[in-house]
Design a protein around this motif. Structure first.
Motif, PDB file in Angstrom:
ATOM      1  N   LEU A   1      -5.623  -5.217   6.492  1.00  0.00           N
ATOM      2  CA  LEU A   1      -4.969  -4.645   5.325  1.00  0.00           C
ATOM      3  C   LEU A   1      -5.746  -3.389   4.959  1.00  0.00           C
ATOM      4  CD1 LEU A   1      -2.727  -5.091   3.194  1.00  0.00           C
ATOM      5  CD2 LEU A   1      -4.411  -6.312   1.814  1.00  0.00           C
ATOM      6  N   ALA A   2      -5.081  -2.234   5.036  1.00  0.00           N
ATOM      7  CA  ALA A   2      -5.777  -0.964   4.812  1.00  0.00           C
ATOM      8  C   ALA A   2      -4.840   0.028   4.139  1.00  0.00           C
ATOM      9  CB  ALA A   2      -6.299  -0.385   6.131  1.00  0.00           C
ATOM     10  N   ALA A   3      -5.422   0.996   3.454  1.00  0.00           N
ATOM     11  CA  ALA A   3      -4.615   2.011   2.785  1.00  0.00           C
ATOM     12  C   ALA A   3      -5.417   3.289   2.652  1.00  0.00           C
ATOM     13  CB  ALA A   3      -4.175   1.534   1.404  1.00  0.00           C
ATOM     14  N   ALA A   4      -4.712   4.405   2.675  1.00  0.00           N
ATOM     15  CA  ALA A   4      -5.353   5.685   2.389  1.00  0.00           C
ATOM     16  C   ALA A   4      -5.747   5.716   0.919  1.00  0.00           C
ATOM     17  CB  ALA A   4      -4.393   6.829   2.695  1.00  0.00           C
ATOM     18  N   SER A   5      -6.806   6.466   0.620  1.00  0.00           N
ATOM     19  CA  SER A   5      -7.164   6.669  -0.783  1.00  0.00           C
ATOM     20  C   SER A   5      -7.392   8.158  -1.010  1.00  0.00           C
ATOM     21  CB  SER A   5      -8.418   5.872  -1.157  1.00  0.00           C
ATOM     22  OG  SER A   5      -9.569   6.369  -0.504  1.00  0.00           O
ATOM     23  N   TYR A   6      -7.107   8.575  -2.229  1.00  0.00           N
ATOM     24  CA  TYR A   6      -7.210   9.978  -2.609  1.00  0.00           C
ATOM     25  C   TYR A   6      -7.980  10.049  -3.923  1.00  0.00           C
ATOM     26  CZ  TYR A   6      -3.567  10.164   0.889  1.00  0.00           C
ATOM     27  OH  TYR A   6      -2.861  10.020   2.059  1.00  0.00           O
TER      28      TYR A   6
END
Length: 215
Positions: free
Chosen positions: A141-146
């Motif tokens: 489970l992964a996601a881009a972060s800004y």
């Protein structure tokens, strides 16, 4: 932003493929009913740009969920090699498109789905590659972060799809699932290579051109 090389694939040897899942069903209600997939970006439909980003970011197969004006999108956009998924319930919101896309991936052997949105042209192949490189297993489970905030693209390991589908409703998509599993998410900083703005309103249309610095 300066151009950067694509992050190498760091998946374990023998890992199952990661599918790109592009949600492109929106009708552009706040854009006067112009389907987002057919908005023009550099002289071509925006959906073509989004598909290319997923491929160049390392997704072995790309599924495109269509809804608003699906027949017209098929006619006007070049989507050869993509798996096209119709979502007749697209007006219910992004959750219905996520359900349709993940359901179509069931049984394909994909180890994960990397989900992106057609109306975020500021997210290029480097961001996709970074999140795709976080894949380790069907439980990933992964996601881009800004700037510390979670955004797209998001990677869902196959073992998580059934639970995500069960809870994906309205325009929330998988937001509730991600909130409930925040401690399991690998956040991948993409602040230096992408801008996660949406094309939602007429004033946003100006951002569809002159973005060469992002790729």
């Amino acid at each position: 932003m300066a151009q950067r090389g694509v992050t190498p694939d760091m998946s374990p040897p023998g890992a199952r493929p990661v599918a790109g899942l592009l949600l492109a069903a929106g009708g552009g209600r706040r854009l006067g009913g112009r389907p987002k997939a057919l908005l023009q970006h550099r002289g071509r439909p925006l959906v073509e740009h989004a598909v290319r980003v997923l491929r160049e970011g390392g997704c072995e197969v790309v599924l495109v969920v269509l809804g608003a004006s699906a027949d017209l999108v098929r006619e006007r956009a070049s989507l050869a090699g993509c798996v096209l998924v119709d979502n007749p319930r697209w007006e219910e919101g992004m959750g219905s498109s996520l359900r349709a896309g993940l359901a179509s991936l069931a049984g394909t052997g994909a180890g994960a789905a990397l989900v992106s949105l057609v109306d975020q042209p500021g997210i290029g192949a480097e961001a996709v590659a970074r999140v795709r490189a976080a894949y380790r297993s069907p439980d990933s489970l992964a996601a881009a972060s800004y700037d510390g905030r979670r955004g797209h693209p998001v990677l869902f390991g196959a073992d998580r799809w059934a639970e995500i589908v069960a809870g994906a409703v309205g325009d929330q998509g998988a937001r509730d699932y991600l909130t409930a599993h925040r401690d399991a998410i690998t956040l991948v900083d993409c602040s230096d290579v992408a801008e996660p703005f949406d094309i939602d309103r007429p004033e946003d249309l100006a951002r569809l051109d002159g973005m060469e610095h992002l790729e």
